[in-house]
Design a protein around this motif. Structure first.
Motif, short mmCIF file in Angstrom:
data_model
loop_
_atom_site.label_atom_id
_atom_site.label_comp_id
_atom_site.label_asym_id
_atom_site.label_seq_id
_atom_site.Cartn_x
_atom_site.Cartn_y
_atom_site.Cartn_z
N HIS A 177 15.88 4.28 -21.20
CA HIS A 177 14.36 4.04 -21.10
C HIS A 177 14.38 2.65 -20.11
N TYR A 178 15.06 1.69 -20.75
CA TYR A 178 15.39 0.30 -19.92
C TYR A 178 15.61 0.48 -18.62
N SER A 179 16.70 1.42 -18.23
CA SER A 179 17.04 1.65 -16.88
C SER A 179 15.92 2.40 -16.25
N ALA A 180 15.09 3.31 -16.77
CA ALA A 180 14.05 3.81 -16.12
C ALA A 180 13.18 3.00 -15.78
N LEU A 181 12.87 2.03 -16.35
CA LEU A 181 11.67 1.01 -16.08
C LEU A 181 12.29 0.17 -15.09
N PHE A 182 13.55 -0.04 -14.84
CA PHE A 182 14.23 -0.71 -13.62
C PHE A 182 14.01 0.27 -12.28
N VAL A 183 14.01 1.36 -12.57
CA VAL A 183 13.72 2.59 -11.39
C VAL A 183 12.46 2.23 -11.02
N ALA A 184 11.53 1.98 -12.01
CA ALA A 184 10.17 1.70 -11.38
C ALA A 184 9.98 0.33 -10.91
N GLY A 185 10.77 -0.46 -11.22
CA GLY A 185 10.61 -2.00 -10.46
C GLY A 185 11.38 -1.71 -9.12
N LEU A 186 12.31 -0.82 -9.04
CA LEU A 186 12.89 -0.56 -7.63
C LEU A 186 11.96 -0.03 -6.74
N VAL A 187 11.17 1.09 -7.26
CA VAL A 187 10.16 1.80 -6.36
C VAL A 187 9.03 0.59 -5.86
N LEU A 188 8.83 -0.26 -6.74
CA LEU A 188 7.93 -1.26 -6.55
C LEU A 188 8.46 -2.24 -5.27
N VAL A 189 9.41 -2.71 -5.54
CA VAL A 189 10.18 -3.44 -4.44
C VAL A 189 10.00 -2.82 -3.15
N LEU A 190 10.64 -1.59 -3.22
CA LEU A 190 10.31 -0.88 -1.99
C LEU A 190 9.19 -0.88 -1.33
N PHE A 191 8.31 -0.45 -2.24
CA PHE A 191 6.97 -0.45 -1.70
C PHE A 191 6.46 -1.92 -1.01
N SER A 192 6.85 -2.77 -1.84
CA SER A 192 6.42 -4.13 -1.16
C SER A 192 7.10 -4.71 -0.15
N THR A 193 8.67 -4.20 -0.11
CA THR A 193 9.37 -4.64 1.13
C THR A 193 8.89 -3.74 2.43
N THR A 194 8.38 -2.58 2.27
CA THR A 194 7.88 -1.97 3.40
C THR A 194 6.56 -2.67 3.84
N PHE A 195 5.72 -2.97 2.95
CA PHE A 195 4.54 -3.80 3.23
C PHE A 195 4.84 -5.11 4.12
N GLU A 196 5.72 -5.72 3.61
CA GLU A 196 6.26 -7.21 4.13
C GLU A 196 6.92 -6.66 5.74
N LEU A 197 7.79 -5.68 5.56
CA LEU A 197 8.19 -5.21 7.03
C LEU A 197 7.20 -5.21 7.96
N ILE A 198 6.21 -4.05 7.56
CA ILE A 198 4.83 -3.86 8.57
C ILE A 198 4.24 -5.51 8.84
N SER A 199 4.15 -6.31 8.00
CA SER A 199 3.62 -7.49 8.17
C SER A 199 4.10 -8.25 9.14
N VAL A 200 5.54 -8.15 9.05
CA VAL A 200 6.76 -9.03 10.16
C VAL A 200 6.50 -8.66 11.41
N MET A 201 6.38 -7.00 11.44
CA MET A 201 6.15 -6.57 12.88
C MET A 201 4.71 -6.87 13.13
N LEU A 202 3.66 -6.84 12.37
CA LEU A 202 2.46 -7.30 13.19
C LEU A 202 2.37 -8.67 13.69
N LEU A 203 2.91 -9.45 12.76
CA LEU A 203 2.79 -10.99 13.33
C LEU A 203 3.64 -11.37 14.61
N ARG A 204 4.78 -10.45 14.67
CA ARG A 204 5.41 -10.61 15.88
C ARG A 204 4.83 -10.22 17.04
N ARG A 205 4.08 -9.15 16.97
CA ARG A 205 3.13 -8.70 17.81
C ARG A 205 2.12 -9.58 18.23
#
Lengths: 287, 278, 275
Positions: A256-284
């Motif tokens: 259960h503990y580990s599965a919740l960390f998986v949830a955290g990992l998914v969230l971090v992947l989402f937020s990293t994706t968003f931030e990467l898009i943001s970085v690309m936009l700012l570069r533009r």
């Protein structure tokens, strides 16, 4: 000599701070992955494809598909709700409001940005949530209520970001458009916005990131059901809510503990994706 | 900045649009004010010396929120003591040394959800480093969380200093570190103060990471050292809202008013310094 | 710069500080009321012990025992098989101390006209097979049953899952609430609702129904006639031996004392000792 020491020690401090920042980023990723591995190894793809989230049953099931979908639904709907409204408010403040109006309203919005999410959640829970059973809706906390809370939570960053990008467009662009006969609204919406486009898109992305990461508002207002809502007034639970509410009961070394960390990992992947898009936009926009 | 243009019927259309936008803006603004009022006013009637100085009693139906106020202050202090210096240094690195990978790292860090920081803090500080539920674990977690915010703001501030200032200093024979620390940083002192206060406002209101690392629902004594758990205002409101019913709502309302007052105060001070600089 | 250093020094002094006795109690929400009474009375008699209390659910207490982040775990349920297994693997041993008896009361909104429910009907409601009140009693209105439950951290939830659901899956339409108090209030205010929690939390604002024709009175709970009776525990870590001294020992002694058991009854449960 004294000067040398000062110089070296200052440089050392600068280096340390940089190392800490990079270490933190790697540390978070590393730790999330490390603690997720047990669940990934023993549950596998079922984590993402199954919607049966029954972590405390025996045998336990760890399907977070509904949770992931709910996080996405909340993000998409929330962004769709907030961005257009904050866009038009920004347009008004940028082009139609008097200096005093703009100052006061902007200051009001900046103060709102400081209100902790727990207070916003508490206010809506206390005053708006009881209304639902009175109008026949069976769940006093639901997707709609969470979206309303998220709206007030994110309208500040969305509005301020869009306003700042609109304001940063050189005046000459707007003035020449006016000189050519265009009316103010058209100027703002077609010309200014297009010039500030990457800033506006950046606002959208950062708003979405804020929503996907929000915990307390969706926890207290969303309803807590691990299922995908069929209508706006159905209760639901997101990845963030499940981490905050179930982490205290998950013992280390349990799946259960580990599965919740998986949830955290998914969230971090989402937020990293968003931030990467943001970085690309700012570069533009710097081009 | 307004552009005016007169052209018969088109002006009427734009006038309609302008009025519509104005109504929208004012409507939302009024709603916002309403939210502030609902959050702040109902709790005021519970304010009293007793409320601020006593512990909760009788299963949250009496007493006060002193431990929560103290806990919030302690946590904020611990996390800022760590994060502000680090954040200033990091901001300097971002602006004066053009290292794209550090900029990248800070940007990614700034977007990570607060609850994930809590997860990390729980796993690393509380369990692995055996700090248990404590101010230290919570403070470290919060400082990591607020570090990107502080450093980005410091970066923006440093970036806005005109180049000539730096060039003049170098021309006078100063080394890079001296240029930075003896000249540039003091020149933006007010902005840095603003940034510190804004980040304080941010930290005071954090809930999710603290639920996982530092906060408890009810403490009978004050925390004796950094390894004690604490009550904080936002976590207390959360626990009362989630787990207690209307009998305890008065306490949540009172605590919410206090929290909002702190936040408004902190932000007002921040705004004051911002204005001064300009 | 200097200010920063001064602050660091102050903070570290504070760290080294006075070495106080800490007593951390986490766990059952059902026992939270009783635990608060215990802690308040205990603190009066032992002012130099710093107690912190939390009641997010029995599973949080047991998890904290494993993680080493609590001294005492309140629990309204026994250990799960997986926890016993884990104790064995981690070479830890948690000792149970029975502190009270409780019956899980089935509670409905005041306007719901039923007086009794069978365990089978309860199971059908919570697994989603029955969705309207007139399926329980044909004379009841044909309204949707609004069912509430404790969340998964709850020991009460675990006991309910075992004794009523027979380990069948709970329907996702059942709304999970974070505490017994929240359940009480929600049922009191939500028409056609049903929920379950320890008898200590029941008050006049809701209606208790009998289960299999038996009401959760003190006698019925003690004699286990009431089908949803259960013991309430305190777990302590005895891997290094039974604590005879120190704050944990003092607290356990207090809970077992006449005063402590009196407080159990005051909280609405049945005292374990001296019945």
């Amino acid at each position: 000599m004294h000067r040398e020491i000062k110089d070296k020690s200052r440089k050392a401090l600068l280096a340390i701070s940089s190392i800490i920042a990079i270490a933190a980023l790697f540390g978070i990723y590393y730790y999330l992955i490390k603690e997720s591995l047990p669940a990934i190894r023993s549950v596998g793809a079922e984590l993402f494809f199954s919607d049966q989230w029954y972590p405390v049953w025996e045998p336990a099931e760890y399907g977070m598909r509904s949770l992931i979908i709910n996080s996405l639904i909340v993000t998409v709907l929330g962004t769709l709700l907030v961005v257009p409204i904050s866009y038009f408010i920004a347009i008004y403040l940028h082009g139609f409001a008097s200096k005093k109006e703009k100052g006061i309203i902007r200051r009001l919005i900046e103060y709102l940005s400081g209100i902790p999410s727990v207070i916003i959640a508490f206010v809506f829970l206390t005053y708006l949530s009881p209304v639902f059973p009175n109008i026949g809706i069976y769940s006093p906390q639901n997707l709609l209520l969470a979206l309303i809370g998220l709206f007030f939570l994110t309208i500040p960053i969305s509005t301020v970001l869009i306003l700042e990008s609109l304001d940063s467009v050189p005046r000459e662009l707007e003035e020449s458009s006016a000189a050519l006969g265009a009316l103010p609204l058209r100027t703002y919406m077609k010309i200014t916005t297009r010039a500030a486009l990457s800033g506006v898109l950046n606002a959208i992305v950062l708003t979405a990131n804020r929503i996907v990461g929000e915990t307390i508002v969706v926890l207290l207002l969303g309803g807590g059901a691990a299922m995908v809502p069929a209508k706006l007034t159905d209760p639901m639970k997101t990845l963030t809510a499940v981490i905050a509410s179930e982490m205290p009961e998950a013992a280390q070394f349990s799946i259960h503990y580990s599965a919740l960390f998986v949830a955290g990992l998914v969230l971090v992947l989402f937020s990293t994706t968003f931030e990467l898009i943001s970085v690309m936009l700012l570069r533009r926009s710097r081009r | 900045m307004t552009i005016t243009k007169t052209n018969g019927s088109k002006t009427v259309e734009n006038k309609k649009a302008r009025i519509a936008l104005k109504i929208l803006t004012y409507f939302i603004s009024i709603l916002i004010v309403f939210v502030f009022i609902l959050a702040f006013l109902p709790g005021l009637k519970y304010w009293s010396w007793e409320f601020f100085s006593s512990f909760p009693e009788d299963q949250m139906t009496g007493g006060g929120i002193f431990p929560a106020i103290l806990g919030s202050i302690l946590l904020t202090a611990v996390s800022l003591v760590i994060a502000i210096p680090l954040g200033i240094f990091l901001g300097i690195v971002l602006s004066e040394y053009n290292l794209s990978y550090i900029k990248f790292a800070v940007t990614i860090l700034s977007g990570i959800p607060s609850v994930v920081f809590g997860l990390f803090g729980l796993g690393l500080f509380c369990i692995t480093m055996n700090m248990r539920t404590s101010i230290l674990a919570g403070g470290l977690t919060l400082s990591l969380m607020v570090l990107p915010v502080i450093s980005s703001s410091v970066y923006e501030v440093m970036r806005s200093i005109p180049r000539e200032l730096r060039e003049a200093a170098y021309a006078l024979g100063a080394r890079k570190s001296e240029v930075i620390f003896d000249m540039l940083v003091p020149s933006v002192r007010n902005s840095i103060i603003t940034v510190s206060f804004v980040s304080a406002g941010r930290v005071i209101g954090e809930t999710a990471p603290l639920i996982l690392t530092a906060a408890v629902f009810y403490a009978t004594n004050l925390p004796k050292n950094l390894l004690s758990p604490v009550m904080t205002l936002p976590t207390h409101i959360y626990f009362l809202a989630a787990a207690y019913g209307t009998k305890a709502r008065w306490m949540a309302e009172g605590a919410a008013s206090v929290l909002i007052l702190f936040v408004i105060l902190v932000y007002t001070i921040a705004f004051m310094f911002r204005r001064e600089k300009k | 710069m200097r200010k920063f250093l001064i602050a660091m020094v102050l903070v570290s002094i504070f760290t080294v500080g006075v070495f106080a006795e800490n007593l951390v109690i986490k766990g059952s929400n059902t026992l939270l009321d009783a635990a608060q009474l215990w802690v308040e009375a205990f603190s009066k008699e032992n002012p130099d012990v710093k107690v912190t209390l939390e009641g997010a659910g029995s599973s949080t207490g047991i998890a904290a025992l494993f993680n080493g982040t609590t001294d005492i775990a309140n629990s309204s349920r026994w250990f799960k098989d997986s926890e016993v297994q884990k104790m064995f693997e981690a070479k830890k041993w948690f000792a149970p101390i029975l502190v009270a008896w409780d019956g899980i009361a089935i509670v409905v909104h005041k306007d719901v006209p039923i007086k009794n429910i069978s365990v089978q009907q309860l199971r059908d409601i919570y697994t989603g097979k029955i969705t309207r009140w007139n399926q329980i009693d044909p004379n009841a209105p044909a309204k949707d049953i609004v069912a509430f439950s404790r969340n998964t951290a709850s020991g009460t939830f675990e006991v309910f899952k075992e004794k009523v659901l027979g380990n069948e899956k709970m329907s996702p339409r059942v709304r999970m609430l974070e505490s017994s108090m929240a359940e009480l209030e929600t049922v009191a205010n939500t028409p056609y609702s049903i929920a379950y929690f320890g008898i200590g939390y029941v008050d006049q604002s809701v209606k208790v129904v009998s289960v299999n024709k038996i009401m959760p009175t003190k006698q019925n709970v003690l004699s286990y006639k009431y089908p949803l009776s259960r013991p309430l525990f305190i777990f302590i870590d005895v891997s290094k031996g039974w604590p005879e001294e120190g704050p944990v020992a003092e607290f356990v002694r207090f809970v077992m004392s006449a005063k402590g058991q009196q407080l159990v009854e005051k909280a609405g449960f049945v005292a374990a000792l001296g019945q």
